[in-house]
Enzyme design. Structure first.
Site, PDB file in Angstrom:
ATOM      1  N   ASP A  58       0.856  -1.188   0.000  1.00 33.53           N
ATOM      2  CA  ASP A  58       0.000   0.000   0.000  1.00 33.53           C
ATOM      3  C   ASP A  58       0.895   1.241   0.000  1.00 33.53           C
ATOM      4  OD1 ASP A  58      -2.905   1.095   0.593  1.00 33.53           O
ATOM      5  OD2 ASP A  58      -1.534   2.194   1.921  1.00 33.53           O
ATOM      6  N   ASP A 114      -4.702   2.277  -4.423  1.00 27.69           N
ATOM      7  CA  ASP A 114      -3.267   2.489  -4.275  1.00 27.69           C
ATOM      8  C   ASP A 114      -2.602   1.262  -3.664  1.00 27.69           C
ATOM      9  OD1 ASP A 114      -4.608   2.903  -1.854  1.00 27.69           O
ATOM     10  OD2 ASP A 114      -3.006   4.175  -1.060  1.00 27.69           O
TER      11      ASP A 114
END
Length: 360
Positions: free
Chosen positions: A234, A277
């Site tokens: 992440d 993301d």
């Protein structure tokens, strides 16, 4: 799925279209079946019309087509043999039709169909060669004096002059139709390839997408994957980038980090864009996944971005889980544990890797 249902036939058709070899075998089998059945019907008609030897020839040809059909079902060398035998059989029956002229010179008209079969079975290049060989045979018997002396049927001079030209006309039409068919098939194949790419790849990064990952989870045997580890990554503080530099800049960050992951992996795993993301890595066997993840963290941290003349870097947090005994088919459990480890990495301070081993 029920046999003879619409879904069953649709699935079989899609399987045939997706596999060039299977489709070619199916196509050739259809030719054998159609030609053999037509010859069988002609044999029955010949029996009732007392055509003598012509009956036995058409019956023998229908039996030969049935043998070809059995051979092609075995695939491999047997399928190649069936095509070779069919080519020889077609030439022999062509010669017999021309020479005998039975019944009443009508049988030779069937030979005008040969270019269609040849081009469909062998393609434009080899089919053209086969068709020209058969044209040479026709021209020999109708245009060459010695060939004419072998004819048993009194064809008219007009027929002997015009039929080879009619054969060439059928050949030209067959070539045109085959080229159109091949162009259409090529376009369809390319469209299918693009569709499959878009279906399984993320539009922004070009990496695998979540749909691909779900298909891997549902059918691990189909993809021959038994991952040694799974990592979920992440981008840290990604909201700050979007809020301060805009979403286009955020897209650049996602693309660059995705490429950095691919470059660091260097073929040692498959990368998927897991979410907005987030990325997910399925590591192949015999890979030091922990070392690779640490290199990814370092490489991303070292990468510099420049937006609005401001130079900065970002980091990633990684949750890694190792499969027991070097690999497992249960990718879902690996992903779940890797996701938990990712939250631990975030809590630990980000820009790091938290790993564990999946308990059997």
């Amino acid at each position: 799925m029920k046999i003879f249902s619409k879904d069953f036939y649709r699935q079989k058709k899609e399987e045939l279209l997706a596999d060039e070899t299977k489709w070619k075998l199916f196509q050739n089998a259809c030719i054998f079946a159609v030609v053999g059945f037509t010859s069988l019907v002609m044999s029955i008609v010949n029996i009732f019309t007392h055509q003598g030897s012509f009956t036995w020839v058409t019956l023998a040809f229908s039996i030969a087509c049935a043998i070809n059909l059995l051979l092609i079902r075995k695939k491999g060398k047997a399928a190649i043999l069936s095509i070779i035998l069919f080519s020889i059989e077609m030439i022999l029956i062509l010669i017999y039709f021309i020479v005998s002229g039975i019944p009443d010179g009508f049988s030779v008209l069937w030979t005008a169909m040969l270019p269609c079969f040849g081009l469909l079975m062998f393609g434009v290049k080899n089919g053209t060669l086969a068709s020209l060989v058969m044209f040479a045979i026709i021209a020999f018997f109708y245009w060459i004096p010695y060939g004419q002396s072998l004819l048993q049927y009194p064809y008219s001079p007009t027929f002997k002059m015009r039929f080879p030209l009619l054969y060439l006309a059928f050949f030209a039409v067959a070539v045109m139709l085959e080229k159109i068919r091949e162009a259409s098939k090529s376009a369809l194949t390319e469209s299918r390839r693009k569709y499959e790419f878009l279906c399984y790849h993320d539009a922004l990064t070009g990496l695998y997408n979540r749909f691909w990952l779900q298909s891997v989870i549902d059918n691990p045997e189909q993809y021959h994957l038994k991952p040694a580890a799974v990592a979920v990554l992440d981008i840290d503080n990604f909201k700050f980038i979007n809020d301060n530099f805009g979403h286009p800049s955020g897209d650049i960050v996602i693309k660059d980090i995705g490429q950095a992951i691919v470059d660091t992996l260097n073929g040692s795993g498959d990368v998927c864009r897991w979410g907005g993301d987030e990325f997910l890595i399925i590591f192949h066997t015999d890979i030091d996944a922990e070392m690779v993840c640490k290199r990814i963290v370092d490489n991303v941290c070292a990468h510099r971005f420049v937006f609005d003349k401001e130079n900065f870097n970002t980091t990633v947090s990684v949750g890694l889980v190792l499969a027991p005994n070097g690999g497992t088919d249960d990718i879902g459990k690996l992903i779940h544990q890797a996701d938990i480890n990712l939250y631990h990495a975030k809590d630990y301070g980000k820009n790091c890797t938290i790993n564990s081993e999946l308990k059997p």
